[in-house]
Every structure is written in structure tokens, then in C-alpha cells.
Design an enzyme around this catalytic site. Structure first.
Site, PDB file in Angstrom:
ATOM      1  N   GLY A 147       1.092  -1.277  -0.438  1.00  0.00           N
ATOM      2  CA  GLY A 147      -0.163  -0.097   0.152  1.00  0.00           C
ATOM      3  C   GLY A 147       0.813   1.453   0.042  1.00  0.00           C
ATOM      4  O   GLY A 147       2.509   1.192   0.167  1.00  0.00           O
ATOM      5  N   LYS A 175      -8.451   5.310  -7.689  1.00  0.00           N
ATOM      6  CA  LYS A 175      -8.601   6.665  -8.089  1.00  0.00           C
ATOM      7  C   LYS A 175      -9.706   7.230  -7.581  1.00  0.00           C
ATOM      8  O   LYS A 175     -10.110   7.844  -7.437  1.00  0.00           O
ATOM      9  CB  LYS A 175      -8.701   5.339  -9.346  1.00  0.00           C
ATOM     10  N   SER A 177      -4.573   4.100 -18.772  1.00  0.00           N
ATOM     11  CA  SER A 177      -5.972   4.557 -18.148  1.00  0.00           C
ATOM     12  C   SER A 177      -6.431   5.660 -18.668  1.00  0.00           C
ATOM     13  O   SER A 177      -8.048   6.015 -18.252  1.00  0.00           O
ATOM     14  CB  SER A 177      -6.199   3.873 -17.052  1.00  0.00           C
TER      15      SER A 177
END
Length: 804
Positions: free
Chosen positions: A387, A753, A710
Site C-alpha cells: 500500500g 482512483k 487508463s
């Protein structure tokens, strides 16, 4: 050859059960009938061969052998000494005896006080057994006596004779304490056959080899064999003598060194100086080795090094190295520890008290602890917490150790590019030390610890090897029970260590190493979670660090929310804690200066304390005009919003790309432009607009490299908005990869996101339909505040995003 020949007990085969035989006792031995012609009394012997001309004592113990010897003496007859093939057979038969032996005369018969019978025999000549005869209480056989062939003048025999005598005397001189009489007797022998038999009889070789020499009737061949054995024996004796000489010299040097060292200790003692490794220190090391409960292999190595240290002078260059090595061995935890006492209710309470949110991660940790409790000896998975920075990966490892009642130790792997940092350096190098794994275990003081391998994704290969490859053995439960550190050079069992790794991203971790770990993803926190974490943990911690009491400083929830919104923008809470620390320090200055006793901080007070707001609503500033679309990006430190700006000028249809875009992102821009051109009719655009126009696509923050597919949907929407001259909705953000057919393909990092969109004030998020399952991982707060629109084709994105 040997100075003294060992005598062996002889025992005779039992022929009393053959037809016509009668058992005779010692009382009736004088009644035994006379032997027929060519018959001879035989005495079988074990592990010895008698040669003609050799005088040897023989011990006899079996009744048949004793009877045979007594009969021969009373009758004045010679006996035949015959080798028994298998020494383990107690009652040998004809098949157990050799075919050829030596005729011997018994010179003396002796019975000792303990009842043992001995005969002294001298070999006369060879004989060959023709036929065994029954009817006697001892072994009798018809034999053929083999006469030595008369020798004529033969130069080859003479040469061998001279060589054999020289070699024999040479062997005797190499042996210690050889009687002079033996040398004299050998020098006096003039017959080649007799000399050969004498030397063969005194040779220290196996009985089977001697029997072969006895059966060799050709004198030349027999002399060659004896010479060959003598030469080999001389080489062995010379090597042995050299070894003895070197050993004596070494012992003399050591004795001298020991004497000098003892004198030196006495002098140092008189001067009040330390005399080096004393007997007490050696004894202390020896006791520590016993108490350490090392494996047998390690104990042997430790004792070996201790003996070296004991003989070594304290001024020796190796003295400090050996002493340090022994200290490492005795201080390492070798003992097996008790099983973990895991209380599941307590473990859950610890995780809930010390960590807010992260429900799925905490649930997986509880599952891990439950399996560990039910199967303590099993090899559980090695967890890897992945993370962005500041989300609590290290503190989770500490909580796991606390829940298991284990000690926690942290190993930082960031920037390690030398394999020796993991496996240690060899002791041949000056200043060598064990690797970080062994050092951490020594620090923990127990094999049953929780070891946090921090920043495992920051390992880097260099000219000194790949530390990631060394970690493969550390993290493999099937191999790490015999982990070998280069410094220790003995196996160490790491199977009781609970390894937990942390990383920011998975891509840099080699796939074999990643395959050994179970990955737990930790995404960034929402604003509500950050506010709760600050209220529960961060404010209290910073108050203690600043020496303030909760009554002296109060920070409102609105102030915390303003700090999160206007002064920090991150996935974790580290910067948030720093800003709270700045507020506490400003308050500490005023309270310590006596200006006030208590301070209340609200949102409007932050500008005076922290300065002007560092972040503002970029969505509102940049959106709302044609050609600007808001995309969503993933970074190693969490999600972020990304603005795609498109503009057109008069030209020839060129496409200009700026903003430090990677190759994949450039290809996405080209695909987006081609897709817009192919759908001019659907979008009601003119083909001439593209032919006479140069198109410029720019992604701001040009100093930051950007790459990935993306942003394809966002680029298509920006170009469509530009040519339609219609702005994109202000509070809409999007992500997704596009194909030339207009399909919207799935992308990664959805959770990060979406959280970035929520933090930036986005209200609606456009996602690929195939990413719908990933929204389940998004916190419920974000799901409630955001509106999700799932699309399969870019036309659906146009309907949702562009104002009409």
C-alpha cells in the site's frame, strides 16, 4: 615387518564323527594307534601362517589341538601347521582348511597357571594335504612333503637375494627398538629360499597374503612378491617417520609457546595487566556453549573454535575474529520456544483499538492467527502488506506481534543491493558480520519473533549479487529451517520466525519472491477515515510529544477536516500528523511563554498557524471549458486526478503531445484521435476540421513522468469536447482504456482512483463495466458519496460526461 609376532590360538577340526572314528580322552592318548605311512598330525590355526625356518609360539585351546600336540611330543613326530580359511568357524571341516601348510617340530610345550597351553614350533618344510583320515581324536591327514628344489648358480636368484636382504635390513632399521640379534640373524642367512621365508614370516600382512606366499613354489616369483611388499612397506614407514618427526617438532613448538605464554601471563600479572584469554574466560565460554542448547553440528563447531582460541595468543591477528565469532554463536537464540498463546478475542480487540478501518485486512489477519492457533507447527503463508506510504503497514505488523505475544523486530531492506547484507560476510574479511536476518534475531533474543521485512520492493541487484535471490531461501518454509549465513557457516533454523513483508508497489518485486508471499492490499484512507484516525490516535500522540494535556489544547473536527482538505493530499496520514504536530508546537510556544493556559483551534485559525491553504479545488478551476477532461491515475503513493487538455490551431493535421508522456500514453492519445475521426458522423463533426487543424494534447505537471493506458477514455472525451465545442461536466472524472472499435477496457487501481476522486470533490465517476467488481473494495463512505457510471463503449461516456 614387525618386531614381535602375535601368537594366535589354534583350533582343530572335529573329525570324530566320520565313519570308523573313535573319540579318545587325554587319559587314553598313549593308546592311540600308530600313524600310517605319509600320515601327519595337523593343528589348524587362525590368522597366522608358519614358514619354513621361522620359530614362533602358538597358543592352543581346543581339546583336539591339545591332544594332537601331546601325541606328537610323546611320539617324537612333527606336526603340520595349517591355516583355517574362516577364523569364525569353531569346528572346521576339510573344506574350511587350506590345502598347503608347514611341517613343524615342537621344541617346547608349556602350560601356564591359568590353564592355557602353548607350543613353540619351528617350521621345517612345506607340505600338501592329499587326504584326511578319520578314527583319531585330532586331525590326521595323508600329506606330501614338498622338498625345496636344489639351486644352481643363477644370477637372477643371486641379485634378488642381495636386494631382498638390503630391503629387509632397511625395514628393520625403520622400526623402533628392533633387537640387534634380529639384524644379525638376517645378515647371517645365506640361503635365498630361507631368507625369503623368514622375511615373509615377519611381514605384517594379512594371513591370506602369507598363505599365497607359502603356496608359491617358484622361488623367483616368491622373492619378487616379497620384494614388492617390502618396497611398499618401506614407503609407508618413511611417510610415518616423517609425520612423527613433524608432529614432534610441532609439539615442541607448542610446548615452548605454552611455556612462554605462561611466563608472559606471570609477568603481566605482576605488572597488573590483563593476560588475554584466561582459564576462567575459556570456562565461561564452555558453559555458555552448553547453556545455548545448540544443534549438535553447531556445538561441535563452537567447541572446535574454542580450542583454537585457547591455544591462540591474544596478540594474534585471528584472536579477535575467533572471539567475536564465539560471542555471536553463544548469544544467538537457539532454544525452541513455547507455542504461541493466541487469544482471538484479545487479538481482535488489539487490531480494532490500534487501527481504524482496514476491515478486510484485519479480517485476513484474524484468519491467519486462527489457523496459527489451531495448527502451531504448520507453515502458514508469509504476508506481504502492500500500500502507499502512511497507511499503517508497519503498525499492523506490530499489532500482529502483540496479538501473538511475540517480540517484534524490523529489518529495513530499502536500498540493499548487496547479497552479503542478507547472508552475511565470510569471516575471511576484516570486520565481517552476520547478515541483517541473523542480526535481527540476536536483537530479538528469540527464534519465535515477528520479523518485519520493510520496503521489500526497494531491494536492488548490484555488482555484489542480488539480495532478492537471497531472500528466496529466507521466505521459503521448506528451506529456511537450514538457512546458512556466510559468517556463521552453520545452519540456522528460521522456521519459527513469522515473516511479514511490506511494500509500496508489487511490480519491482521479482516474481519468484512474490510467489512466496500472500499479498494484502492496503488502499488509501477516505477523508472521513482520516478525520477519525486523527481524532483517535494522531492528536493524542502529538499532544504527548509536545508535552501538552488535552485540556490545554483542543482541535475541532472542522479544523481537522480543513487540514485534511487544504493542507494535505495523500493516501496515508503522515503529512496529516505532521501538520497536527505543527499546530501542537505553536500552542506549546504560547502556553510555555505564559500567554494563555488553554487554546482552542478552529478551522479559521489554521491560516495564522499553518499559513495559506496549499491545495485548492483544481476541478472547478480547470474544468468547465471545451477540451478539458478529468482523468484518474494511479501512483505508488495512492490515486490522483489527472487533467487532459486538448487544443487546436490552424495547421495540417499534426498531433502534438506534451507533458512528459510515456510510450503507452502516447499510443492512447493517437488511438483516441483516430477513434474520434472514425466517429465523425455519429458525433456530427466535419472531416475538414481535422485536415486543416493541428491538435495539441497536454497533460499538466509536465515535470512528472506519466504512462499507462487508463487515460484513453479521458483523452477521447477531451478531443470530442474540443471538436463539439461543448464543455465536460465539472464534477465528472473517468478512467478506462479504449480500443479502435470504441470498446472501453478494464484498468487497475480502481480503489485508489475512486478515493482520489472523492478527495478532489468529484461527484460522478465513469468506470469500465468490467471493473464493476472492483468497486466492492471501495469504502462504503465513498460508495455513498459518489455516483458510478459503468460503460462498455465510448459513446456512453459522451452521453454522460459532455454537457449538451
Amino acid at each position: 615387518m614387525t618386531k614381535n609376532k602375535m601368537t594366535l590360538e589354534s583350533k582343530s577340526p572335529d573329525f570324530s564323527n566320520q565313519p570308523g572314528s573313535q573319540a579318545l580322552s587325554e587319559k587314553k592318548s598313549d593308546e592311540v594307534r600308530a600313524l600310517p605311512e605319509q600320515a601327519m598330525v595337523l593343528i589348524p590355526v587362525r590368522n597366522m601362517v608358519l614358514f619354513p625356518g621361522v620359530l614362533v609360539p602358538i597358543s592352543i585351546g581346543r581339546e583336539s589341538s591339545i591332544a594332537a600336540a601331546q601325541y606328537a611330543i610323546k611320539s617324537g613326530l612333527p606336526v603340520g601347521i595349517l591355516l583355517q580359511k574362516n577364523a569364525d568357524v569353531e569346528m572346521p571341516t576339510a573344506n574350511d582348511l587350506s590345502d598347503m601348510g608347514t611341517v613343524a617340530s615342537i621344541l617346547r610345550y608349556v602350560t601356564t597357571p591359568d590353564g592355557t597351553h602353548h607350543i613353540i614350533c619351528q617350521g621345517l618344510q612345506r607340505f600338501k594335504v592329499l587326504e584326511y583320515m578319520g578314527g583319531y581324536s585330532f586331525t590326521v591327514a595323508r600329506v606330501e612333503k614338498l622338498e625345496e628344489l636344489p639351486l644352481h648358480e643363477d644370477k637372477e636368484i643371486e641379485a634378488r637375494f642381495i636386494r631382498l636382504k638390503e630391503r629387509s635390513i632397511e625395514v628393520l632399521k625403520l622400526l623402533p627398538q628392533v633387537p640387534q640379534e634380529m639384524l644379525t640373524s638376517l645378515q647371517a642367512v645365506e640361503a635365498p629360499g630361507l631368507l625369503t621365508d623368514l622375511v615373509a614370516g615377519y611381514l605384517d600382512i594379512k594371513a591370506t597374503e602369507k598363505q599365497t606366499l607359502l603356496e608359491e613354489l617358484d622361488l623367483k616369483s616368491r622373492m619378487d612378491r616379497v620384494l614388492e611388499i617390502l618396497i611398499r612397506r618401506i614407503e609407508v614407514l618413511e611417510i610415518s617417520r616423517d609425520i612423527d618427526k613433524r608432529t614432534k617438532e610441532s609439539l615442541g613448538h607448542r610446548e615452548r609457546e605454552f611455556l612462554l605464554r605462561e611466563q608472559l601471563k606471570s609477568i603481566q600479572k605482576e605488572l597488573g595487566e590483563d593476560g588475554g584469554t584466561s582459564a576462567n574466560e575459556i570456562h565461561e565460554f564452555r558453559e555458555q556453549i552448553k547453556a545455548a542448547q545448540m544443534p549438535e553440528e553447531v556445538t561441535q563447531q563452537a567447541n572446535k573454535e574454542l580450542k583454537r582460541l585457547e591455544r591462540m595468543a591474544d596478540g594474534s591477528s585471528e584472536y579477535a575474529m575467533v572471539r567475536t565469532y564465539l560471542e555471536w554463536l553463544v548469544e544467538l537464540p537457539w532454544k525452541m520456544n513455547d507455542q504461541d498463546a493466541i487469544d482471538m478475542a484479545q487479538a481482535k480487540a488489539i487490531l480494532d483499538d490500534e487501527h481504524f478501518g482496514l476491515d478486510k485486512v484485519k479480517q485476513r489477519i484474524l484468519e491467519f492467527l486462527a489457523v496459527r492457533k489451531l495448527n502451531p507447527t504448520g507453515h502458514g503463508p508469509i504476508l506481504c502488506l502492500v500500500g502507499p506510504p502512511g497507511v499503517g503497514k508497519t503498525s499492523l505488523g506490530q499489532s500482529i506481534a502483540k496479538a501473538m505475544g511475540r517480540k517484534f523486530v524490523r529489518v529495513s531492506l530499502g536500498g540493499v543491493h548487496d547479497e552479503a547484507e542478507i547472508r552475511g560476510h565470510r569471516r575471511t574479511y576484516i570486520g565481517a558480520l552476520p547478515g541483517t536476518i541473523i542480526q535481527a534475531l540476536k536483537k530479538a533474543g528469540t527464534r519465535s519473533c515477528v520479523m518485519m521485512l520493510d520496503e521489500i520492493d526497494k531491494l536492488g541487484a548490484g555488482v555484489h549479487g542480488d539480495p532478492g535471490a537471497a531472500m528466496l531461501e529466507v521466505l521459503d518454509p521448506e528451506q529456511n529451517n537450514t538457512f546458512r549465513d556466510n559468517y556463521l557457516a552453520v545452519p540456522y533454523d528460521l522456521s519459527q520466525v513469522l515473516f511479514i513483508a511490506t511494500a509500496n508497489v508489487l511490480d519491482p518485486i521479482p516474481s519468484p519472491l512474490r510467489d512466496r508471499m500472500e499479498v494484502l492490499q492496503l488502499a488509501g484512507y477516505t477523508q472521513e477515515e482520516k478525520r477519525e484516525i486523527a481524532r483517535r490516535y494522531l492528536v493524542t500522540r502529538q499532544l504527548e510529544a509536545s508535552g501538552l494535556h488535552p485540556k490545554q489544547l483542543t482541535i475541532t473536527d472542522e479544523a481537522i477536516a480543513a487540514i485534511i482538505r487544504d493542507y494535505t493530499r495523500e493516501a496515508g496520514v503522515r503529512n496529516l500528523e505532521r501538520q497536527l504536530g505543527a499546530v501542537c508546537r505553536r500552542a506549546a510556544v504560547r502556553i510555555a511563554g505564559g500567554e494563555t493556559q488553554a487554546i482552542h483551534v478552529d478551522a479559521q485559525d489554521l491560516a495564522e498557524i499553518l499559513g495559506a491553504a496549499r491545495f485548492e479545488n483544481e476541478v472547478a478551476l480547470r474544468a468547465g471549458m471545451p477540451g478539458v477532461a478529468t482523468g484518474l491515475a494511479w501512483t505508488p503513493v495512492g490515486g490522483d486526478i489527472l487533467f487532459i487538455e486538448a487544443s487546436r490551431t490552424a495547421g495540417t493535421g499534426r498531433l502534438i503531445l506534451t507533458g512528459q508522456l510515456g510510450e503507452v500514453m502516447k499510443e492512447s492519445a493517437q488511438a483516441a484521435l483516430t477513434l474520434v475521426k472514425s466517429r465523425t458522423d455519429q458525433l456530427k463533426l466535419s472531416h475538414s476540421d481535422f485536415e486543416k487543424t493541428d491538435i495539441h494534447i497536454h497533460v499538466p505537471a509536465g515535470a512528472i513522468p506519466k504512462d499507462g493506458p487508463s487515460a484513453g477514455v479521458a483523452m477521447f472525451i477531451a478531443l470530442t469536447s474540443l471538436f463539439m465545442n461543448q464543455p465536460v461536466k465539472t464534477r465528472v472524472a473517468m478512467t478506462g482504456e479504449i480500443s479502435l472499435r470504441g470498446m472501453v477496457l478494464p484498468v487497475g487501481g480502481i480503489k485508489e482512483k475512486v478515493l482520489a476522486a472523492l478527495a478532489a470533490g468529484i461527484e460522478q465517476v465513469i468506470l469500465p463495466s468490467r471493473n464493476k467488481k472492483d468497486v466492492e473494495e471501495v469504502p462504503l463512505e465513498a460508495q455513498r458519496k459518489l455516483q458510478f457510471c459503468f460503460i462498455d463503449d465510448v459513446n456512453e461516456a459522451v452521453k454522460v460526461a459532455i454537457q449538451t
